[in-house]
Design a protein around this motif. Structure first.
Motif, PDB file in Angstrom:
ATOM      1  N   VAL A 125      -1.323 -30.982 123.520  1.00 42.10           N
ATOM      2  CA  VAL A 125      -1.999 -31.829 124.949  1.00 42.10           C
ATOM      3  C   VAL A 125      -1.733 -33.202 124.209  1.00 42.10           C
ATOM      4  O   VAL A 125      -0.724 -34.187 124.759  1.00 42.10           O
ATOM      5  N   LYS A 126      -1.361 -33.491 122.528  1.00 39.29           N
ATOM      6  CA  LYS A 126      -1.120 -34.746 122.043  1.00 39.29           C
ATOM      7  C   LYS A 126       0.253 -34.745 121.852  1.00 39.29           C
ATOM      8  O   LYS A 126       0.584 -36.302 122.921  1.00 39.29           O
ATOM      9  N   GLN A 127       1.206 -34.022 122.057  1.00 37.45           N
ATOM     10  CA  GLN A 127       2.514 -34.067 122.744  1.00 37.45           C
ATOM     11  C   GLN A 127       2.937 -33.612 123.956  1.00 37.45           C
ATOM     12  O   GLN A 127       3.514 -34.694 124.357  1.00 37.45           O
ATOM     13  N   LYS A 178       1.287 -43.889 132.531  1.00 40.39           N
ATOM     14  CA  LYS A 178       1.162 -42.449 132.455  1.00 40.39           C
ATOM     15  C   LYS A 178      -0.555 -42.256 132.773  1.00 40.39           C
ATOM     16  O   LYS A 178      -1.351 -43.438 132.553  1.00 40.39           O
ATOM     17  N   VAL A 179      -0.853 -41.409 133.482  1.00 42.19           N
ATOM     18  CA  VAL A 179      -3.004 -41.740 134.294  1.00 42.19           C
ATOM     19  C   VAL A 179      -2.396 -40.063 133.909  1.00 42.19           C
ATOM     20  O   VAL A 179      -2.060 -39.203 134.014  1.00 42.19           O
ATOM     21  N   VAL A 180      -3.720 -39.489 133.150  1.00 39.14           N
ATOM     22  CA  VAL A 180      -4.831 -38.726 132.912  1.00 39.14           C
ATOM     23  C   VAL A 180      -5.672 -38.273 134.135  1.00 39.14           C
ATOM     24  O   VAL A 180      -6.637 -39.024 133.827  1.00 39.14           O
ATOM     25  N   VAL A 181      -5.459 -36.898 134.467  1.00 38.84           N
ATOM     26  CA  VAL A 181      -6.825 -36.299 135.035  1.00 38.84           C
ATOM     27  C   VAL A 181      -7.473 -35.205 134.357  1.00 38.84           C
ATOM     28  O   VAL A 181      -6.539 -34.724 134.277  1.00 38.84           O
ATOM     29  N   ALA A 182      -9.196 -35.656 134.155  1.00 41.46           N
ATOM     30  CA  ALA A 182      -9.500 -34.439 133.601  1.00 41.46           C
ATOM     31  C   ALA A 182     -10.289 -33.775 134.997  1.00 41.46           C
ATOM     32  O   ALA A 182     -11.181 -34.482 135.435  1.00 41.46           O
ATOM     33  N   VAL A 183      -9.852 -32.187 134.779  1.00 41.10           N
ATOM     34  CA  VAL A 183      -9.815 -31.819 136.166  1.00 41.10           C
ATOM     35  C   VAL A 183     -11.230 -29.711 135.568  1.00 41.10           C
ATOM     36  O   VAL A 183     -10.847 -29.535 134.733  1.00 41.10           O
ATOM     37  N   GLY A 184     -12.381 -30.774 136.127  1.00 45.37           N
ATOM     38  CA  GLY A 184     -13.243 -29.376 135.686  1.00 45.37           C
ATOM     39  C   GLY A 184     -14.165 -30.384 134.940  1.00 45.37           C
ATOM     40  O   GLY A 184     -14.257 -30.722 133.847  1.00 45.37           O
ATOM     41  N   ILE A 185     -15.515 -29.554 134.542  1.00 46.49           N
ATOM     42  CA  ILE A 185     -16.495 -30.261 133.631  1.00 46.49           C
ATOM     43  C   ILE A 185     -16.642 -29.506 132.748  1.00 46.49           C
ATOM     44  O   ILE A 185     -16.586 -31.002 131.810  1.00 46.49           O
ATOM     45  N   CYS A 186     -15.365 -28.443 131.793  1.00 45.47           N
ATOM     46  CA  CYS A 186     -15.153 -28.594 131.184  1.00 45.47           C
ATOM     47  C   CYS A 186     -14.240 -29.653 130.448  1.00 45.47           C
ATOM     48  O   CYS A 186     -14.330 -30.127 128.592  1.00 45.47           O
ATOM     49  N   ALA A 187     -13.396 -29.792 131.764  1.00 46.64           N
ATOM     50  CA  ALA A 187     -12.631 -31.313 130.533  1.00 46.64           C
ATOM     51  C   ALA A 187     -13.305 -32.732 130.591  1.00 46.64           C
ATOM     52  O   ALA A 187     -12.599 -33.178 129.913  1.00 46.64           O
ATOM     53  N   CYS A 188     -14.206 -32.303 131.734  1.00 48.66           N
ATOM     54  CA  CYS A 188     -14.592 -33.918 131.146  1.00 48.66           C
ATOM     55  C   CYS A 188     -15.809 -33.846 129.980  1.00 48.66           C
ATOM     56  O   CYS A 188     -15.830 -34.794 129.311  1.00 48.66           O
ATOM     57  N   ILE A 200      -6.920 -36.942 123.939  1.00 49.37           N
ATOM     58  CA  ILE A 200      -6.285 -38.780 124.845  1.00 49.37           C
ATOM     59  C   ILE A 200      -7.122 -39.450 125.937  1.00 49.37           C
ATOM     60  O   ILE A 200      -8.007 -38.715 126.187  1.00 49.37           O
ATOM     61  N   PRO A 201      -6.350 -40.512 125.959  1.00 49.04           N
ATOM     62  CA  PRO A 201      -8.030 -40.844 127.253  1.00 49.04           C
ATOM     63  C   PRO A 201      -7.408 -40.588 127.942  1.00 49.04           C
ATOM     64  O   PRO A 201      -6.169 -40.059 129.096  1.00 49.04           O
ATOM     65  N   VAL A 202      -8.152 -40.502 128.507  1.00 44.20           N
ATOM     66  CA  VAL A 202      -8.684 -40.078 130.452  1.00 44.20           C
ATOM     67  C   VAL A 202      -8.975 -40.861 131.397  1.00 44.20           C
ATOM     68  O   VAL A 202      -9.845 -41.857 130.869  1.00 44.20           O
ATOM     69  N   ASP A 203      -8.298 -41.077 132.829  1.00 48.38           N
ATOM     70  CA  ASP A 203      -8.224 -42.330 133.554  1.00 48.38           C
ATOM     71  C   ASP A 203      -8.928 -41.529 134.381  1.00 48.38           C
ATOM     72  O   ASP A 203      -9.941 -42.605 134.510  1.00 48.38           O
ATOM     73  N   VAL A 204      -9.425 -40.731 134.987  1.00 45.60           N
ATOM     74  CA  VAL A 204      -9.975 -39.980 135.877  1.00 45.60           C
ATOM     75  C   VAL A 204     -10.727 -38.453 135.647  1.00 45.60           C
ATOM     76  O   VAL A 204      -9.994 -37.577 135.214  1.00 45.60           O
ATOM     77  N   TYR A 205     -11.983 -38.595 136.178  1.00 48.54           N
ATOM     78  CA  TYR A 205     -13.197 -37.014 135.863  1.00 48.54           C
ATOM     79  C   TYR A 205     -13.406 -36.084 137.400  1.00 48.54           C
ATOM     80  O   TYR A 205     -13.470 -36.905 138.273  1.00 48.54           O
TER      81      TYR A 205
END
Lengths: 359, 147
Positions: B66-68, B77-87, B106-111
């Motif tokens: 994930v870091k790579q 860039k924007v990171v979207v965490a999809v699903g409750i597990c990712a949140c 990593i920093p997440v922008d949208v949950y």
């Protein structure tokens, strides 16, 4: 002798939605050996039985995998019910069977789409997934969830399907069968598809048995084996004959899955015709004590659920052997001797479900 | 979303999801939802991606991956965490091998919530990510000009 080189494949790869890593040992463009490394999605779900009680754990079991979710819930519940000597009402067994067959249709259509995508046949991918939406809408309408719908519980199911809804499901199966015809025609008779699939990754009957292949992979090599024949759930009342193909190549695997779709449409209609009236669940008292092995046929093949209870609300042990775990060794065998460009396709033909494999 | 200033390309990675959200992410591409009409393409190449969609919680095996992937995506860039597990880690939170949500790494922008996240919710998350991407690009340009 040509110079050997090692090409890494995965874990993040365009053709795979899930991470698996293979180190491919190549001689020029030909694969000599494939060394897998797995564990990217290991979460440690089996250990969670010690923290969650056996009724709550159904929700965890259903989240072992998002595609065969209903089957995992059913396998776990049936195992616990056998330990506790619970007689599940026949209507619940039929409802479970209808839902698990719907899951099989959704899983096979998903695989067909991914296969078409791997071939670069985009319109066929879109067609398969368009058809799949119908079954997802049906699941949404009957349970409230599109893919993970948590309807199984120890002792039965949580939701009933009304007679009108059953009629609608039956109607949808007819429509889908009609709409599948042109897709099936393309998969089986199109020149482009045939030229990529025929003769690729042959697994002979003996090899399939030796390496322990299960499910469509085994049946495509000509072995007549389907756990549904043992008659768990409502399958005892329904007519299940294993669908086989003789060649054992990628084309045969595709053919078996297409014909299983037709079989599933028929099974659902048959189950809807025979479904008895009655309660959908029985109350569960006490805690499981003892152990049981439950085998069920998932879309990808035979899955084994082992449950050991100690009389408390937490189980001692839950073990799950998933179909993809058994199908990885035969897949590694088929990869040997193929071209590098065919590797993604061969990995796909076992219908890998990595989150099941690693739990 | 009045207008889309750019056709954003997605990179999807499964950190340790159960597959449910992954097939819903793929579902967004297919005829019923068809996000390609907004110019959104699911690419397999991090160097060409703008938005990183991650499903599932992070475990010790996927953490470096994930870091790579995050470091390979060009700015902004924007990171979207999809699903409750990712949140947050979701139902797998108590597993011994799960570190928690994506934001632990990593920093997440949208949950995007849901188990499994529905395609409508994923599309909504991506649309919000596009707006954040615009803002980040502005900021990036300003910083570059200031140098």
């Amino acid at each position: 002798m040509a110079k050997r080189s090692i090409i890494p494949f995965g874990p993040q790869h365009p053709v795979l939605p899930e991470p698996i890593h293979l180190d491919l040992v190549l001689e020029d463009e030909t694969v000599v050996e494939a060394v897998p490394s797995i564990g990217f999605i290991h979460r440690g779900l089996e250990k969670l039985v010690e923290k969650k009680d056996f009724k709550q754990y159904v929700y965890i079991a259903e989240r072992v995998c998002g595609i065969c979710s209903c089957g995992h819930g059913m396998g776990y519940c049936e195992a616990v019910e056998h330990v506790m000597n619970i007689q599940v009402p026949p209507r619940a067994e039929y409802l479970r069977t209808i839902w698990i067959e719907m899951s099989r249709i959704h899983s096979h259509l998903l695989w067909l789409g991914l296969l078409a995508d791997a071939l670069g046949f985009e319109s066929l991918f879109m067609e398969s997934w368009r058809l799949r939406e119908k079954i997802l809408s049906m699941m949404d309408a009957t349970t409230g969830g599109r893919i993970i719908f948590s309807v199984n519980c120890v002792g039965g199911v949580l939701k009933d399907i009304t007679p009108e809804m059953l009629r609608e499901i039956s109607q949808t199966m007819d429509d889908m069968e009609r709409e599948l015809k042109p897709i099936m025609e393309t998969f089986l008779h199109d020149y482009t598809v045939q030229s990529r699939l025929c003769g690729l990754g042959v697994l002979t009957r003996d090899q399939a048995i030796l390496y322990g292949a299960v499910g469509p992979m085994l049946r495509a090599s000509g072995v007549e084996y389907d756990v549904r024949m043992t008659g768990y759930g409502a399958y005892g009342d329904l007519e299940v004959a294993p669908i086989t193909a003789a060649d054992g190549d990628s084309y045969a695997r595709c053919e078996v899955r297409l014909k299983e779709l037709i079989q599933s449409f028929r099974l659902i209609r048959e189950a809807i015709g025979k479904i008895p009236e009655g309660p959908i669940a029985v109350p569960v008292k006490g805690s499981p004590s003892g152990e049981y092995f439950m085998r069920i046929e998932q879309p990808r093949g035979e899955a084994i659920y082992y449950v050991k209870g100690n009389g408390t609300k937490n189980l001692d042990r839950f073990r799950l052997r998933t179909p993809t775990t058994s199908n990885i060794p035969p897949m590694l065998e088929t990869v040997k001797g193929c071209q590098l460009a065919d590797v993604p396709l061969l990995v796909l033909t076992i219908d890998p479900c990595i989150s099941c494999t690693e739990r | 979303m009045a207008k889309v200033s750019k056709s954003p390309w997605l990179l999807h990675y499964d950190a340790s999801s159960c597959n449910g959200c992954d097939i819903e992410v793929l579902d967004c591409l297919t005829p019923k939802y068809d996000i390609e009409r907004f110019g959104i393409i699911n690419t397999g190449d991090p160097f060409q991606a703008d938005i990183l969609l991650i499903t599932g919680g992070v475990n010790s095996q996927t953490e470096p991956v994930v870091k790579q992937l995050y470091s390979q995506i060009p700015e902004p860039k924007v990171v979207v965490a999809v699903g409750i597990c990712a949140c947050t880690g979701g139902v797998f939170k108590e597993c011994y091998n799960i570190k928690g949500g994506i934001d632990t790494v990593i920093p997440v922008d949208v949950y995007v919530p849901g188990c499994a996240a529905r395609p409508e919710a994923i599309i909504d998350g991506v649309v919000q990510a596009v707006a954040i991407l615009d803002k980040k690009r502005e900021e990036y340009r300003r910083q570059k000009n200031a140098k």
